[in-house]
Design an enzyme around this catalytic site. Structure first.
Site, PDB file in Angstrom:
ATOM      1  N   LYS A  24       0.827  -1.219   0.000  1.00 49.65           N
ATOM      2  CA  LYS A  24       0.000   0.000   0.000  1.00 49.65           C
ATOM      3  C   LYS A  24       0.857   1.263   0.000  1.00 49.65           C
ATOM      4  CE  LYS A  24      -3.825  -2.286   2.412  1.00 49.65           C
ATOM      5  NZ  LYS A  24      -3.143  -3.557   2.760  1.00 49.65           N
ATOM      6  N   LEU A  25       1.689   1.404  -1.022  1.00 50.87           N
ATOM      7  CA  LEU A  25       2.595   2.546  -1.098  1.00 50.87           C
ATOM      8  C   LEU A  25       1.813   3.853  -1.206  1.00 50.87           C
ATOM      9  CD1 LEU A  25       5.286   1.199  -3.607  1.00 50.87           C
ATOM     10  CD2 LEU A  25       5.231   1.000  -1.115  1.00 50.87           C
TER      11      LEU A  25
END
Length: 229
Positions: free
Chosen positions: A63-64
């Site tokens: 989940k950058l």
């Protein structure tokens, strides 16, 4: 795709040794695994490469969400590992950077729309007044425009998403629970069969398998439910 290719088992475990024991237990029944923060920060990143070399598919769920250059270079590094999927938060600038980082590779970047642990009240508390389903739809359109390979969302929104994406994008749905299972901290849960009927391409299942007394039997039961659709 076969049901076996659509099931992603979440390795939500505290260490590599524990994950390896589960992988051995599940054997050829499971071909696709998710590695998130819990395992990723306790030996899971090297394990991702090992799984790829074993012929397994890996969903590296990180989940950058950062400045564009950092996201782009991070996605380039993830693609080099050889994993199949990874995630970024579904903000337009972040998604465009991720698409650039994945360009030329087989990595499927997924935009996380609204976490399955959130409700409308949770969004309101964070200052977001738009209806949850409308927010998911907006972020899905933006993911498609950014050139991402797919979406992560609750299966409760899968029909809306599939109507926007058409058949070509992945729709990956966590929060999957067999009928009668404890929902835990997930608030928008759906059964495996119902998720597929709604348009999901892949189902992420963690606790119902990982925490089961017999993980192999639990995985086989979920796959049976999926094959019946």
């Amino acid at each position: 795709m076969l049901a076996d290719d659509r099931l992603i088992v979440g390795l939500d475990l505290s260490g590599r040794a524990e994950a390896e024991r589960l992988i051995e237990t599940l054997g050829d029944t499971v071909s696709f695994y998710k590695i998130g923060y819990q395992l990723g920060f306790s030996g899971g990143l090297p394990l991702a490469g090992e799984l790829v070399r074993m012929g397994k598919k890996v969903f590296l769920d990180l989940k950058l969400n950062d400045i564009a250059n950092t996201v782009e270079k991070g996605v380039e590094a993830i693609a080099a590992i050889g994993v199949t999927m990874t995630t970024v938060h579904a903000y337009p600038q972040v998604m465009r950077a991720a698409a650039r980082g994945a360009k030329g590779s087989s990595l499927c970047v997924l935009g996380v729309t609204v976490m399955t642990s959130l409700t409308q009240d949770d969004l309101r508390e964070a200052g977001i007044e738009i209806p949850l389903e409308d927010l998911v739809a907006r972020r899905t359109v933006q993911a498609r425009e950014a050139g991402l390979g797919g979406i992560v969302a609750s299966a409760a929104e899968a029909r809306v998403i599939r109507a926007i994406t058409g058949p070509d994008m992945a729709v990956v749905t966590p929060g999957i629970r067999p009928a009668g299972a404890d929902a835990g901290d997930q608030k928008r849960v759906v059964t495996p069969a119902d998720a597929l009927r709604a348009g999901a391409s892949h189902l992420v299942v963690a606790r119902p398998i990982v925490a089961a007394p017999d993980p192999l039997a639990a995985a086989q039961a979920i796959l049976s439910d999926m094959r019946g659709v």
